[in-house]
Design an enzyme around this catalytic site. Structure first.
Site, PDB file in Angstrom:
ATOM      1  N   THR A   1       0.816  -1.207   0.000  1.00 31.42           N
ATOM      2  CA  THR A   1       0.000   0.000   0.000  1.00 31.42           C
ATOM      3  C   THR A   1       0.855   1.264   0.000  1.00 31.42           C
ATOM      4  O   THR A   1       1.976   1.275   0.524  1.00 31.42           O
ATOM      5  CB  THR A   1      -0.908   0.028   1.252  1.00 31.42           C
ATOM      6  OG1 THR A   1      -1.549   1.301   1.370  1.00 31.42           O
ATOM      7  CG2 THR A   1      -0.102  -0.212   2.521  1.00 31.42           C
TER       8      THR A   1
ATOM      9  N   TYR B   1      -1.929   0.334  10.056  1.00 30.41           N
ATOM     10  CA  TYR B   1      -2.147  -0.370   8.790  1.00 30.41           C
ATOM     11  C   TYR B   1      -0.905  -0.266   7.906  1.00 30.41           C
ATOM     12  O   TYR B   1      -0.367  -1.279   7.432  1.00 30.41           O
ATOM     13  CB  TYR B   1      -3.364   0.211   8.065  1.00 30.41           C
ATOM     14  CG  TYR B   1      -3.463  -0.229   6.622  1.00 30.41           C
ATOM     15  CD1 TYR B   1      -3.605  -1.583   6.303  1.00 30.41           C
ATOM     16  CD2 TYR B   1      -3.398   0.698   5.578  1.00 30.41           C
ATOM     17  CE1 TYR B   1      -3.669  -1.991   4.970  1.00 30.41           C
ATOM     18  CE2 TYR B   1      -3.465   0.289   4.264  1.00 30.41           C
ATOM     19  CZ  TYR B   1      -3.599  -1.052   3.962  1.00 30.41           C
ATOM     20  OH  TYR B   1      -3.659  -1.455   2.654  1.00 30.41           O
TER      21      TYR B   1
END
Length: 335
Positions: free
Chosen positions: A124, A152
């Site tokens: 990501t 995250y």
């Protein structure tokens, strides 16, 4: 390469990659998904293309996953399965470090133990954290410093390091790490699309508003240092992202391990995306401004030069109106 394992292919991005592989390859495909955020009916729909093995299992059940590797041989693993909601990661960080990082470490361990040659990892842009806008003219390059600002992003960066170190120790193990920017849209034939419950993704939420499934939506902060005060992101159509994984499989056959950003190198603000969805749908849904969310950087735009030049990545669906249109048409179908 004959046999591919895909984790998390009952979910949004994984299912679109699975669709392409079923249509464009003759690989023997196995899918592992615990259906916590994925959907069994997505799997059933894709089985109409051609058959594949689906195993409902949790990557955290390490004994069960080891049993799968003992029973089957895989030439490649494409690893999507993960928790992905940034605000939730701030509130419940251990969930992200266990489900994302620990389970990836175990999967890499099994890949090395059982002779899997290729590993493609779903990472990501959150690994870059809060980039200094003055340093990213033209977008973030892969060598930009990594400094995630939420658990995250940190869980994904730790996972990257595990994969990289494992490959250094095992010359027979190669990887491609794909750092996604903002993914949206649905397959143009509307066979599959995003079905996430309680979605937080901007285009999905805007589609639900346009279809009357939500009364209103929120802009989380309009005081960022951007052209209209709202966050700027690089939105990529899910089918282009899926194609990047197929490019990665081909790339690994003759090239060394590497990391690639996947985006269009185009930044759009939250307000611009909402206005596009209103224009595409013809619905002037209600939008309210509220306070910022935890963990949201102001600007994230990819420099996608590397994946285009080194992997031959040629996106087809880079128009924001097309992205919004497929998302909206899919949302209408979900009624």
């Amino acid at each position: 390469m004959e046999s591919v394992l895909i984790t998390g292919a009952a979910g949004y991005i994984g299912s679109h990659l699975l669709k392409l592989l079923l249509e464009q390859s003759d690989f023997s495909i196995t899918v592992i998904d615990n259906l916590s955020t994925g959907f069994k009916d997505t799997i059933d729909t894709l089985k109409h293309i051609r058959d594949f093995d689906f195993i409902e299992a949790d990557l955290g059940n390490w004994d069960e996953i080891r049993g799968i590797f003992k029973a089957k041989h895989f030439d490649a693993i494409i690893h999507f399965a993960a928790s992905i909601v940034v605000p939730e990661s701030v509130e419940n960080p251990l969930k992200y470090y266990l489900n994302n990082t620990a389970n990836t470490a175990h999967l890499v361990k099994l890949a090395n133990e059982f002779g899997v040659k290729f590993f493609i990892f779903s990472s990501t842009a959150a690994v870059y954290g809060e980039p200094d806008i003055t340093e990213i003219d033209g977008g973030i390059k892969e060598d930009f410093k990594t400094n995630p600002i939420n658990p995250y992003g940190a869980s994904k960066l730790f996972s990257e390091r595990i994969i990289i170190d494992a490959a250094k120790a095992n010359p027979d193990f190669k990887y491609v790490i794909l750092r996604y920017f903002n993914v949206a849209g649905a397959s143009p034939d509307l066979m599959i699309g995003q079905k996430t419950k309680n979605a937080t993704h901007l285009i999905k939420v805007a589609s639900e508003c346009a279809c009357g499934k939500r009364e209103k939506m929120y802009i989380f902060g309009d005081d960022y240092p951007t052209k209209d005060g709202t966050c700027i992101r690089d939105y990529i159509h899910v089918m282009d992202l899926a194609k990047a994984h197929i490019n990665a499989l081909e790339y690994l056959k003759t090239n060394k391990s590497d990391i690639f950003n996947v985006g269009y190198s185009k930044g759009l603000s939250v307000k611009e995306v909402i206005e596009t969805m209103k224009r595409v749908s013809g619905v002037d849904f209600r939008v309210e401004v509220t306070e910022r969310r935890l963990g949201d950087p102001a600007v994230l735009i990819a420099d996608s030069t590397k994946i285009k030049t080194e992997m031959g990545f040629k996106p087809e669906y880079g128009d924001i109106e097309f992205i919004c249109k497929t998302a909206y048409e899919w949302e209408k179908k979900l009624r």
